[in-house]
Design an enzyme around this catalytic site. Structure first.
Site, PDB file in Angstrom:
ATOM      1  N   ASN A   8     -22.601   5.157  49.390  1.00  0.00           N
ATOM      2  CA  ASN A   8     -21.218   5.341  48.968  1.00  0.00           C
ATOM      3  C   ASN A   8     -21.177   6.488  47.965  1.00  0.00           C
ATOM      4  O   ASN A   8     -21.579   6.328  46.818  1.00  0.00           O
ATOM      5  CB  ASN A   8     -20.730   4.017  48.327  1.00  0.00           C
ATOM      6  CG  ASN A   8     -19.298   4.107  47.848  1.00  0.00           C
ATOM      7  OD1 ASN A   8     -18.671   5.168  47.906  1.00  0.00           O
ATOM      8  ND2 ASN A   8     -18.771   2.995  47.361  1.00  0.00           N
ATOM      9  N   LYS A  15     -23.723   5.478  45.125  1.00  0.00           N
ATOM     10  CA  LYS A  15     -24.147   4.072  45.102  1.00  0.00           C
ATOM     11  C   LYS A  15     -24.934   3.806  46.376  1.00  0.00           C
ATOM     12  O   LYS A  15     -24.466   4.179  47.464  1.00  0.00           O
ATOM     13  CB  LYS A  15     -22.933   3.146  45.093  1.00  0.00           C
ATOM     14  CG  LYS A  15     -22.284   2.981  43.756  1.00  0.00           C
ATOM     15  CD  LYS A  15     -21.288   1.822  43.832  1.00  0.00           C
ATOM     16  CE  LYS A  15     -20.214   1.980  42.787  1.00  0.00           C
ATOM     17  NZ  LYS A  15     -19.013   1.214  43.098  1.00  0.00           N
ATOM     18  N   ARG A  84     -19.763   4.836  53.468  1.00  0.00           N
ATOM     19  CA  ARG A  84     -18.344   4.662  53.194  1.00  0.00           C
ATOM     20  C   ARG A  84     -17.681   6.029  53.342  1.00  0.00           C
ATOM     21  O   ARG A  84     -18.109   6.996  52.703  1.00  0.00           O
ATOM     22  CB  ARG A  84     -18.146   4.146  51.771  1.00  0.00           C
ATOM     23  CG  ARG A  84     -16.700   4.108  51.399  1.00  0.00           C
ATOM     24  CD  ARG A  84     -16.503   3.652  49.988  1.00  0.00           C
ATOM     25  NE  ARG A  84     -15.092   3.623  49.693  1.00  0.00           N
ATOM     26  CZ  ARG A  84     -14.572   4.024  48.539  1.00  0.00           C
ATOM     27  NH1 ARG A  84     -15.347   4.454  47.570  1.00  0.00           N
ATOM     28  NH2 ARG A  84     -13.281   3.966  48.344  1.00  0.00           N
ATOM     29  N   HIS A 173      -8.945   1.030  50.610  1.00  0.00           N
ATOM     30  CA  HIS A 173      -9.637  -0.239  50.294  1.00  0.00           C
ATOM     31  C   HIS A 173      -9.710  -1.144  51.519  1.00  0.00           C
ATOM     32  O   HIS A 173      -9.817  -2.358  51.385  1.00  0.00           O
ATOM     33  CB  HIS A 173      -8.922  -1.035  49.166  1.00  0.00           C
ATOM     34  CG  HIS A 173      -9.014  -0.417  47.812  1.00  0.00           C
ATOM     35  ND1 HIS A 173      -7.970  -0.463  46.919  1.00  0.00           N
ATOM     36  CD2 HIS A 173     -10.008   0.237  47.189  1.00  0.00           C
ATOM     37  CE1 HIS A 173      -8.325   0.151  45.801  1.00  0.00           C
ATOM     38  NE2 HIS A 173      -9.563   0.583  45.940  1.00  0.00           N
ATOM     39  N   HIS A 201      -6.525  -6.274  45.686  1.00  0.00           N
ATOM     40  CA  HIS A 201      -7.789  -5.680  45.239  1.00  0.00           C
ATOM     41  C   HIS A 201      -7.507  -4.944  43.932  1.00  0.00           C
ATOM     42  O   HIS A 201      -6.850  -3.901  43.920  1.00  0.00           O
ATOM     43  CB  HIS A 201      -8.334  -4.717  46.300  1.00  0.00           C
ATOM     44  CG  HIS A 201      -9.586  -4.017  45.857  1.00  0.00           C
ATOM     45  ND1 HIS A 201     -10.830  -4.293  46.383  1.00  0.00           N
ATOM     46  CD2 HIS A 201      -9.796  -3.080  44.907  1.00  0.00           C
ATOM     47  CE1 HIS A 201     -11.741  -3.553  45.779  1.00  0.00           C
ATOM     48  NE2 HIS A 201     -11.133  -2.798  44.872  1.00  0.00           N
ATOM     49  N   LEU A 202      -7.986  -5.497  42.820  1.00  0.00           N
ATOM     50  CA  LEU A 202      -7.658  -4.946  41.501  1.00  0.00           C
ATOM     51  C   LEU A 202      -8.926  -4.509  40.788  1.00  0.00           C
ATOM     52  O   LEU A 202      -9.617  -5.321  40.159  1.00  0.00           O
ATOM     53  CB  LEU A 202      -6.930  -6.007  40.648  1.00  0.00           C
ATOM     54  CG  LEU A 202      -5.769  -6.728  41.341  1.00  0.00           C
ATOM     55  CD1 LEU A 202      -5.225  -7.837  40.439  1.00  0.00           C
ATOM     56  CD2 LEU A 202      -4.660  -5.723  41.688  1.00  0.00           C
ATOM     57  N   ARG A 234      -4.372   5.880  37.288  1.00  0.00           N
ATOM     58  CA  ARG A 234      -3.369   6.366  38.255  1.00  0.00           C
ATOM     59  C   ARG A 234      -2.035   5.659  38.021  1.00  0.00           C
ATOM     60  O   ARG A 234      -2.003   4.459  37.763  1.00  0.00           O
ATOM     61  CB  ARG A 234      -3.842   6.100  39.687  1.00  0.00           C
ATOM     62  CG  ARG A 234      -4.870   7.096  40.167  1.00  0.00           C
ATOM     63  CD  ARG A 234      -5.414   6.739  41.528  1.00  0.00           C
ATOM     64  NE  ARG A 234      -6.758   6.180  41.423  1.00  0.00           N
ATOM     65  CZ  ARG A 234      -7.431   5.637  42.426  1.00  0.00           C
ATOM     66  NH1 ARG A 234      -6.888   5.562  43.621  1.00  0.00           N
ATOM     67  NH2 ARG A 234      -8.637   5.153  42.236  1.00  0.00           N
ATOM     68  N   ASP A 275      -9.717   0.574  30.767  1.00  0.00           N
ATOM     69  CA  ASP A 275     -10.569  -0.576  31.045  1.00  0.00           C
ATOM     70  C   ASP A 275      -9.838  -1.871  30.674  1.00  0.00           C
ATOM     71  O   ASP A 275      -9.492  -2.086  29.515  1.00  0.00           O
ATOM     72  CB  ASP A 275     -11.848  -0.411  30.200  1.00  0.00           C
ATOM     73  CG  ASP A 275     -12.872  -1.470  30.505  1.00  0.00           C
ATOM     74  OD1 ASP A 275     -13.866  -1.146  31.158  1.00  0.00           O
ATOM     75  OD2 ASP A 275     -12.657  -2.637  30.097  1.00  0.00           O
ATOM     76  N   GLU A 326     -11.094 -10.549  39.882  1.00  0.00           N
ATOM     77  CA  GLU A 326     -12.103 -11.615  39.818  1.00  0.00           C
ATOM     78  C   GLU A 326     -12.291 -12.149  38.409  1.00  0.00           C
ATOM     79  O   GLU A 326     -12.658 -13.311  38.224  1.00  0.00           O
ATOM     80  CB  GLU A 326     -13.461 -11.066  40.311  1.00  0.00           C
ATOM     81  CG  GLU A 326     -13.485 -10.773  41.795  1.00  0.00           C
ATOM     82  CD  GLU A 326     -14.669  -9.892  42.203  1.00  0.00           C
ATOM     83  OE1 GLU A 326     -15.753 -10.029  41.607  1.00  0.00           O
ATOM     84  OE2 GLU A 326     -14.497  -9.074  43.117  1.00  0.00           O
ATOM     85  N   GLU A 377     -17.834  -4.765  49.255  1.00  0.00           N
ATOM     86  CA  GLU A 377     -17.572  -3.710  50.236  1.00  0.00           C
ATOM     87  C   GLU A 377     -18.860  -3.226  50.888  1.00  0.00           C
ATOM     88  O   GLU A 377     -18.896  -2.921  52.072  1.00  0.00           O
ATOM     89  CB  GLU A 377     -16.871  -2.531  49.558  1.00  0.00           C
ATOM     90  CG  GLU A 377     -15.462  -2.890  49.145  1.00  0.00           C
ATOM     91  CD  GLU A 377     -14.800  -1.812  48.312  1.00  0.00           C
ATOM     92  OE1 GLU A 377     -15.048  -1.788  47.095  1.00  0.00           O
ATOM     93  OE2 GLU A 377     -14.051  -1.006  48.866  1.00  0.00           O
TER      94      GLU A 377
HETATM   95  P1  AMP Z   1     -14.091  -2.413  39.551  1.00  0.00           P
HETATM   96  O1  AMP Z   1     -13.547  -1.024  39.802  1.00  0.00           O
HETATM   97  O2  AMP Z   1     -13.845  -3.367  40.672  1.00  0.00           O
HETATM   98  O3  AMP Z   1     -15.505  -2.436  39.068  1.00  0.00           O
HETATM   99  O4  AMP Z   1     -13.212  -3.016  38.327  1.00  0.00           O
HETATM  100  C1  AMP Z   1     -13.200  -2.393  37.055  1.00  0.00           C
HETATM  101  C2  AMP Z   1     -12.151  -3.068  36.196  1.00  0.00           C
HETATM  102  O5  AMP Z   1     -12.449  -4.478  36.085  1.00  0.00           O
HETATM  103  C3  AMP Z   1     -12.116  -2.509  34.777  1.00  0.00           C
HETATM  104  O6  AMP Z   1     -10.771  -2.346  34.362  1.00  0.00           O
HETATM  105  C4  AMP Z   1     -12.766  -3.629  33.977  1.00  0.00           C
HETATM  106  O7  AMP Z   1     -12.361  -3.660  32.638  1.00  0.00           O
HETATM  107  C5  AMP Z   1     -12.271  -4.844  34.723  1.00  0.00           C
HETATM  108  N1  AMP Z   1     -13.049  -6.033  34.347  1.00  0.00           N
HETATM  109  C6  AMP Z   1     -14.363  -6.286  34.576  1.00  0.00           C
HETATM  110  N2  AMP Z   1     -14.719  -7.450  33.964  1.00  0.00           N
HETATM  111  C7  AMP Z   1     -13.614  -7.918  33.328  1.00  0.00           C
HETATM  112  C8  AMP Z   1     -13.323  -9.075  32.537  1.00  0.00           C
HETATM  113  N3  AMP Z   1     -14.258  -9.971  32.257  1.00  0.00           N
HETATM  114  N4  AMP Z   1     -12.051  -9.224  32.074  1.00  0.00           N
HETATM  115  C9  AMP Z   1     -11.104  -8.308  32.335  1.00  0.00           C
HETATM  116  N5  AMP Z   1     -11.310  -7.212  33.091  1.00  0.00           N
HETATM  117  C10 AMP Z   1     -12.541  -7.011  33.579  1.00  0.00           C
END
Ligand code: AMP
Length: 391
Positions: A8, A15, A84, A173, A201-202, A234, A275, A326, A377
């Protein structure tokens, strides 16, 4: 013993994951800051591999494969390599074995994803140089959404823009949403063809998809991955009139692109970070704009969940995934609190529990089940690549 190597490529990252024939993950690696003096790779989360200054995607791939070999992880050539690929346009409805024609079609789609497809091509070329005899498969982010009906994929703009240049909603996604559909069906003990869900998907990028009887029928991302929900940096949806307005203020297309892609979303509102975990901490300390960013994120997401119900005649579950979906109980609870009228309700204790794959977080009075399902994924890419290699 079969193995699939999954690649990826991001703009400055790579990755890699290795899966065995039963789709168990055997190893993973991540190379970051490629092209810079600080290029670095990590294998299985800890072991650092020093990369030469300015290391390319190809350099990183070679070093990581060497490291896998030294650790006995990849002692033979892989059975198949799965890539990917972000944009498959209308040419690809499913994963495809890469030959000269497919490679050409991926290159043609670069116009629609100028930041992504060219780096995906780099990954394909580097892997072909390293493993010339191994079949390579492209798994497209857009392919799952090729089942969208016209009413969902066409914009209300002159048809010639679609006919001449392919301006339409493609959605992204797709690998994750497709995994959500099959995993949700498994959890509910139904076949994919009888499972309908809304998949949120967040992660750093965010999108939501309505899936009717296993097929994508509407999705929030559009021609590019900028449309739809509020994301890390974004903006998601804005008034298209904003472009004119900013042009009037002297900003050119490049600046507007940068603002909407890199300086907006959670970062733009909070002024602090993209974040979500960090935002949660700041908000708990009373940081007003951090709290505002979370509020807007959840409200916009709830509006989209409601909008997705317009595409469905039945709903088996609302499903959350991605780093935020998640892990953030707060985002899930706040979002669902806007959806009372539709009958969605979270149970606070169930929502606070962590870990368990496919856990239910809805209350007994919720009209629809609400699930948290970790996405994978890379595993879907391995599954699709192996399936094609076996044929
Ligand atoms: P991803 O792109 O799927 O790796 O997701 C990244 C996002 O997930 C970032 O905004 C992280 O801050 C958020 N995230 C990961 N762990 C947590 C958590 N325990 N609580 C809140 N947000 C989280």
């Amino acid at each position: 013993m079969e193995t699939a190597l999954v690649i990826n490529c991001g703009s400055s990252s790579l990755k890699i994951a290795v899966f065995d024939g039963t789709l168990q993950r055997v190893a993973s690696a991540l190379a970051e800051r490629l092209g810079s003096e600080e290029a670095l790779a990590r294998v299985n989360g800890t072991l650092s591999v020093i990369l030469p200054s300015g290391a390319s995607h190809g350099d990183a791939l070679r070093r990581i494969v060497d490291s896998f070999r030294q650790q006995g992880i990849l002692d033979r050539t892989p059975t198949v390599i799965g890539h990917r690929v972000v944009h498959g346009g209308e040419a690809f409805r499913q994963a495809s074995r890469i030959d000269a024609q497919v490679a050409g079609a991926i290159a043609d789609c670069a116009e629609l994803a100028p930041l992504h497809n060219p780096v995906n091509q780099l990954g394909i070329e580097a892997a072909a140089a390293l493993f010339p005899d191994v079949p390579q498969v492209a798994v497209f982010d857009t392919a799952f959404h090729q089942t969208l009906p016209e009413r969902a994929y066409l914009y209300a703009i002159p048809m010639r823009l679609y006919e001449q240049w392919g301006v339409r909603r493609y959605g992204f996604h797709g690998t994750s949403h497709s995994y959500m559909a099959s995993r949700t069906a498994e959890i509910l003990g139904k076949s994919l063809e009888e499972t309908s869900l809304i998949s949120a998907h967040l992660g750093n990028g965010c999108s939501i998809t309505a899936i009717s009887r296993g097929k994508s029928v509407d999705t929030s991302m559009g021609l590019t991955p900028l449309e739809g929900l509020v994301m890390g940096t974004r903006s998601g949806d804005v008034d298209p009139g904003l472009f004119d307005f900013l042009k009037g203020k002297g900003l050119d297309a490049e600046e507007v692109h940068r603002i909407l892609n890199n300086e907006s979303g959670l970062l733009g509102i909070s002024g602090e970070t993209n974040d979500m975990r960090h935002l949660g901490e700041l908000a708990a300390q009373g940081h007003r704009r951090a709290d505002l960013a979370i509020k807007i994120f959840c409200f916009r997401l709830a509006k989209y969940i409601a909008a997705m119900t317009a595409s469905l005649t039945e709903l088996d579950a609302l499903v959350f995934t991605g780093g935020i979906g998640e892990n953030s109980a707060q985002v899930r609870a706040r979002t669902v609190s806007h959806l009372r009228l539709l009958g969605f309700a979270v149970d606070d204790q169930r929502n606070a529990r962590r870990g368990e794959d496919g856990r239910a977080i809805h209350s007994d009075r919720s009209r629809f089940p609400i699930l948290v399902v970790p996405t994978d994924e890379e595993r879907v890419i391995a599954r699709e690549a192996l399936a094609i290699a076996r044929n």
